[in-house]
Design an enzyme around this catalytic site. Structure first.
Site, PDB file in Angstrom:
ATOM      1  N   THR A  98       3.863  -2.298   1.132  1.00 22.92           N
ATOM      2  CA  THR A  98       4.026  -2.641   2.551  1.00 22.92           C
ATOM      3  C   THR A  98       4.029  -1.345   3.350  1.00 22.92           C
ATOM      4  OG1 THR A  98       5.360  -4.548   1.929  1.00 22.92           O
ATOM      5  CG2 THR A  98       5.500  -3.836   4.216  1.00 22.92           C
ATOM      6  N   LYS A 173       1.516  -8.909   6.968  1.00 21.76           N
ATOM      7  CA  LYS A 173       2.760  -8.710   6.201  1.00 21.76           C
ATOM      8  C   LYS A 173       3.932  -8.370   7.126  1.00 21.76           C
ATOM      9  CE  LYS A 173       5.626  -7.756   2.886  1.00 21.76           C
ATOM     10  NZ  LYS A 173       6.355  -8.830   2.237  1.00 21.76           N
TER      11      LYS A 173
HETATM   12  P1  NAP Z   1      10.977   0.519  -5.464  1.00 24.73           P
HETATM   13  O1  NAP Z   1      11.582  -0.223  -6.590  1.00 24.73           O
HETATM   14  O2  NAP Z   1      11.827   1.334  -4.562  1.00 24.73           O
HETATM   15  O3  NAP Z   1       9.804   1.448  -6.095  1.00 24.73           O
HETATM   16  C1  NAP Z   1       9.099   2.361  -5.299  1.00 24.73           C
HETATM   17  C2  NAP Z   1       7.947   2.983  -6.083  1.00 24.73           C
HETATM   18  O4  NAP Z   1       7.298   3.929  -5.199  1.00 24.73           O
HETATM   19  C3  NAP Z   1       8.399   3.783  -7.316  1.00 24.73           C
HETATM   20  O5  NAP Z   1       7.403   3.690  -8.310  1.00 24.73           O
HETATM   21  C4  NAP Z   1       8.483   5.207  -6.746  1.00 24.73           C
HETATM   22  O6  NAP Z   1       8.357   6.231  -7.714  1.00 24.73           O
HETATM   23  C5  NAP Z   1       7.259   5.207  -5.844  1.00 24.73           C
HETATM   24  N1  NAP Z   1       7.328   6.282  -4.841  1.00 24.73           N
HETATM   25  C6  NAP Z   1       8.186   6.381  -3.807  1.00 24.73           C
HETATM   26  N2  NAP Z   1       7.953   7.508  -3.100  1.00 24.73           N
HETATM   27  C7  NAP Z   1       6.916   8.131  -3.713  1.00 24.73           C
HETATM   28  C8  NAP Z   1       6.201   9.337  -3.458  1.00 24.73           C
HETATM   29  N3  NAP Z   1       6.510  10.123  -2.421  1.00 24.73           N
HETATM   30  N4  NAP Z   1       5.176   9.663  -4.300  1.00 24.73           N
HETATM   31  C9  NAP Z   1       4.861   8.852  -5.346  1.00 24.73           C
HETATM   32  N5  NAP Z   1       5.497   7.703  -5.636  1.00 24.73           N
HETATM   33  C10 NAP Z   1       6.507   7.338  -4.828  1.00 24.73           C
HETATM   34  O7  NAP Z   1      10.166  -0.438  -4.491  1.00 24.73           O
HETATM   35  P2  NAP Z   1       9.662  -1.951  -4.746  1.00 24.73           P
HETATM   36  O8  NAP Z   1      10.787  -2.882  -4.474  1.00 24.73           O
HETATM   37  O9  NAP Z   1       8.907  -2.034  -6.026  1.00 24.73           O
HETATM   38  O10 NAP Z   1       8.662  -2.102  -3.496  1.00 24.73           O
HETATM   39  C11 NAP Z   1       7.378  -1.508  -3.502  1.00 24.73           C
HETATM   40  C12 NAP Z   1       6.667  -1.930  -2.220  1.00 24.73           C
HETATM   41  O11 NAP Z   1       6.546  -3.347  -2.207  1.00 24.73           O
HETATM   42  C13 NAP Z   1       7.387  -1.542  -0.927  1.00 24.73           C
HETATM   43  O12 NAP Z   1       6.427  -1.185   0.036  1.00 24.73           O
HETATM   44  C14 NAP Z   1       8.123  -2.819  -0.541  1.00 24.73           C
HETATM   45  O13 NAP Z   1       8.337  -2.900   0.860  1.00 24.73           O
HETATM   46  C15 NAP Z   1       7.129  -3.867  -1.022  1.00 24.73           C
HETATM   47  N6  NAP Z   1       7.706  -5.182  -1.384  1.00 24.73           N
HETATM   48  C16 NAP Z   1       8.851  -5.242  -2.124  1.00 24.73           C
HETATM   49  C17 NAP Z   1       9.367  -6.492  -2.441  1.00 24.73           C
HETATM   50  C18 NAP Z   1      10.634  -6.643  -3.254  1.00 24.73           C
HETATM   51  O14 NAP Z   1      11.182  -7.748  -3.280  1.00 24.73           O
HETATM   52  N7  NAP Z   1      11.118  -5.603  -3.913  1.00 24.73           N
HETATM   53  C19 NAP Z   1       8.711  -7.661  -2.025  1.00 24.73           C
HETATM   54  C20 NAP Z   1       7.525  -7.561  -1.318  1.00 24.73           C
HETATM   55  C21 NAP Z   1       7.026  -6.296  -0.999  1.00 24.73           C
HETATM   56  P3  NAP Z   1       9.685   6.768  -8.486  1.00 24.73           P
HETATM   57  O15 NAP Z   1       9.899   5.824  -9.611  1.00 24.73           O
HETATM   58  O16 NAP Z   1       9.297   8.136  -8.909  1.00 24.73           O
HETATM   59  O17 NAP Z   1      10.814   6.773  -7.483  1.00 24.73           O
END
Ligand code: NAP
Length: 283
Positions: A98, A173
């Site tokens: 997102t 989104k």
């Molecule tokens: P998350 O658990 O916080 O994971 C974030 C991912 O991004 C990790 O792999 C992290 O790597 C990577 N990352 C962050 N900063 C980075 C950087 N500067 N360079 C390279 N990699 C980086 O997030 P998530 O819940 O999976 O969500 C991912 C996306 O999906 C977001 O945009 C969120 O808004 C969207 N989303 C989430 C949900 C939900 O329910 N969780 C639902 C719909 C959409 P590290 O492991 O190294 O930190």
């Protein structure tokens, strides 16, 4: 697309079950994650590992990215070892994170100049839907590329809909997540009001869930409130970020302004907890 080598960047709460879903479907996958230890579980399931995003794009045909925000996308594409540094051509890159419509349009242009193709394809649904391949996927980008990528996306989602050119998926989104913020704050406020006037949370949720207002979100988050469980399925910091992006795209309606303020204020105390921890802010 069924024989494509797939590259996956981002093994967070969503990226792990989503990439796992593609492995289960029989695709050959190579993964990259900034924190390397998170790659080990996927390796155990049969995925290859790439050292950098540049290595990943060289080894694969279709790359899916699921990371936090615009800053992460910037690093993955424009970093020293980023995707754009590889000089690869003819790759399809699908960004399911997102992020802002603006960064999708910018990166799509940069990819096109190199001879690659970019789709923005953010998702609605959370960890449970990701584990079951039941996400809702909204796509922005070229129609022909969308049709080429669709068989892969259909392994992740129950609905995959193209809504316009690059950036349009991200805009859709942001609209959906604005509604999500209304639901979260609305549920929290109804419970707080009921409790203040002597109605238990349990009774209120039983009534709501049996009424025309009952929905999956209310059921799951109601249970979380009852169990005092604020472990993040969707971290509050992500909705605070999405509302900032929506505001930058012109969200200025009455409820829009209200949820923007509530979630920005809640972020410092509850950012790492689930979105429904907004109830603690309201209390
Ligand atoms: P998350 O658990 O916080 O994971 C974030 C991912 O991004 C990790 O792999 C992290 O790597 C990577 N990352 C962050 N900063 C980075 C950087 N500067 N360079 C390279 N990699 C980086 O997030 P998530 O819940 O999976 O969500 C991912 C996306 O999906 C977001 O945009 C969120 O808004 C969207 N989303 C989430 C949900 C939900 O329910 N969780 C639902 C719909 C959409 P590290 O492991 O190294 O930190």
């Amino acid at each position: 697309m069924n024989n494509s080598k797939i590259g996956w960047i981002g093994l967070g709460k969503m990226g792990i079950p989503m990439s796992g879903q593609l492995l289960k479907a029989g695709f050959s996958i190579t993964v990259f994650n900034r924190s390397k230890e998170k790659e080990q579980d996927l390796k155990a399931l049969g995925a290859g590992i790439a050292d950098t995003p540049a290595d990943l794009i060289q080894q694969t045909d279709l790359i899916i990215i699921m990371v936090s925000d615009d800053k992460a996308i910037d690093a993955i594409f424009k970093g020293d070892q980023g995707i754009l540094s590889a000089g690869a051509i003819n790759k399809i890159i699908i960004n399911m994170s997102t992020v802002s419509p603006a960064i999708s349009r910018e990166i799509a242009d940069l990819c096109k100049k190199q001879g690659n193709y970019y789709l923005d394809a953010p998702v609605s649904g959370s960890v449970k839907q990701a584990e079951e391949g039941q996400l809702v996927i909204m796509v922005g980008g070229d129609d022909e590329i969308f049709h080429n990528a669709k068989p892969v996306l259909e392994k992740l989602g129950k609905l995959t809909l193209r809504v316009g050119e690059n950036g349009a998926g991200n805009t859709a989104k942001l609209a959906v997540n604005t509604l999500l913020a209304f639901h979260a704050q609305g549920l929290a406020e109804a419970i707080v009001f009921a409790n203040k006037n002597g109605i238990s949370t349990d009774d209120l949720l039983t009534i709501v869930n049996n009424s025309a207002l009952g929905n999956v979100f209310g059921k799951i988050k109601g249970e979380a409130i009852m169990n005092d469980n604020y472990q993040p399925a969707f971290a509050l910091k992500h909705i605070a970020k999405d509302l900032r992006l929506a505001k930058a795209e012109g969200l200025d309606t009455p409820l829009g302004k209200t949820v923007f303020q509530t979630f920005q204020e809640a972020e410092s105390a509850f950012g790492e907890q689930d979105i429904i921890s907004v109830i603690k802010q309201i209390r």
